[in-house]
Write an enzyme that holds these catalytic residues in place. Structure first.
Site, PDB file in Angstrom:
ATOM      1  CG  ASP A  24      -2.491  -3.581  -2.531  1.00 17.08           C
ATOM      2  OD1 ASP A  24      -2.380  -4.173  -3.626  1.00 17.08           O
ATOM      3  OD2 ASP A  24      -2.174  -4.091  -1.445  1.00 17.08           O
ATOM      4  NE  ARG A  25      -4.282  -7.090   1.744  1.00 18.62           N
ATOM      5  CZ  ARG A  25      -5.073  -8.126   1.419  1.00 18.62           C
ATOM      6  NH1 ARG A  25      -5.279  -8.434   0.150  1.00 18.62           N
ATOM      7  NH2 ARG A  25      -5.653  -8.841   2.359  1.00 18.62           N
ATOM      8  CG  HIS A  77      -0.192  -2.009  -7.599  1.00 23.64           C
ATOM      9  ND1 HIS A  77      -1.553  -2.227  -7.561  1.00 23.64           N
ATOM     10  CD2 HIS A  77       0.262  -2.224  -6.333  1.00 23.64           C
ATOM     11  CE1 HIS A  77      -1.910  -2.563  -6.328  1.00 23.64           C
ATOM     12  NE2 HIS A  77      -0.828  -2.562  -5.570  1.00 23.64           N
ATOM     13  CE1 TYR A  81      -2.210  -9.990  -0.324  1.00 23.50           C
ATOM     14  CE2 TYR A  81      -1.068  -8.975   1.528  1.00 23.50           C
ATOM     15  CZ  TYR A  81      -1.424  -8.970   0.194  1.00 23.50           C
ATOM     16  OH  TYR A  81      -1.013  -7.956  -0.626  1.00 23.50           O
TER      17      TYR A  81
END
Length: 300
Positions: free
Chosen positions: A107-108, A272, A212
């Site tokens: 993810d990030r 996820h 973000y």
């Protein structure tokens, strides 16, 4: 007491002016750095890290702005750019004695890992990215009502102030919604780990939003510049994703191949949070990646 990765030692390592990262370190052998995603901390790697530590030095940091790592105020677009966060990780590994290391992110953390692979090919021997697209490609495919799954991306892309206030009004509901909606196996995130994630997120709202926000601005610019110069990932790359391409109407493997000539792309039936839901699968994918022959280091 907050949960920890069993058998790992915790270090606080300075990586930049005024910024230190919290990192769990265990095992011995060639170094592998594992970067967490949202809305998590380094704890997401607890199963994978112990599995790899049998024959690798495994380093699991909290990214800047997350967990127990420092959370500098957003003083400009670069404070939480993936370029800055990638430089943190290279500095962390070097401070721990590793000039070259394998890098995996979710993810990030996968976006940070991707940027590290482009910016620091001399340091990254192997690269794994879990359940993301590169930032530039992500924004290009997010369109139409099917892209509503990424609503939080647009919220946190807004100028500073309102997004932080909105999230701070209902932090557990906001962050908890992703833990609920993005998992195929709720039991994979036990209560004590969920509590640790939510507590960490409540304490990091401005820095999470800044991370973000950077991905809607400076990170795109960095990707666009590299695309224009045909900068590519030169190390072996493995990508493991849910089948988002089928859901949103794009060819995920083709997008990744545009950045890498040595790519193995896999889809998974896990949700996820695949490192927590299917750790044996992820350990297997990472071990396969680590067995591949990389290119020689770039002369300095």
């Amino acid at each position: 007491m907050s949960p920890v990765i069993e058998g790992f030692t915790y270090r606080r390592v300075p990586v930049a002016d005024g910024v230190a990262l919290n990192a769990a370190v265990g095992g011995s052998g060639p170094a592998v750095v594992l970067l967490h995603g949202f809305p998590q901390t380094h704890l997401m790697w607890r199963h994978v890290a112990t599995g790899l530590a049998a024959d690798h030095t495994v380093i699991c940091p909290d990214l800047r702005g997350y967990g127990a790592s420092d959370k500098p105020a957003e003083t400009g677009s670069d404070t939480y750019s993936k370029r800055t966060m990638a430089a943190d990780i290279v500095a962390l590994a070097r401070a721990l004695g590793h000039e070259r290391f394998a890098l995996a992110g979710h993810d990030r953390g996968a976006l940070v890992a991707f940027r590290a692979g482009l910016d620091h090919p001399e340091a990254i021997t192997h690269l794994a990215c879990l359940d993301v697209l590169p930032t530039l490609d992500m924004w290009n495919v997010m369109r139409g009502v099917r892209a509503s799954v990424g609503w939080h991306l647009y919220l946190m892309a807004q100028p500073a102030g309102l997004p932080e206030q909105m999230i701070a009004a209902v932090p557990d509901a906001f962050f908890g919604s992703f833990l609920d909606q993005w998992t195929a196996d709720p039991a994979a995130i036990p209560a004590e780990v969920r509590t640790a994630y939510l507590t960490a997120c409540r304490e990091a709202i401005p820095s999470i939003v800044a991370d973000y926000r950077a991905s809607a601005g400076i990170d795109v610019a960095h990707d666009e510049a590299d695309r224009a110069e045909d900068v590519r990932l030169r190390m072996p790359v493995t990508v493991v994703q849910q089948d988002w391409g089928a859901a949103l109407g794009y060819d995920a493997a083709a997008l990744w191949r545009s950045w890498s000539d040595d790519l193995r792309h896999h889809t998974t039936s896990a949700g996820h949070f695949m490192a927590e839901e299917a750790p044996a699968e992820i350990i297997g994918r990472l071990r396969e990646l680590l067995s591949r022959q990389g290119l020689a280091p770039t002369p300095q």
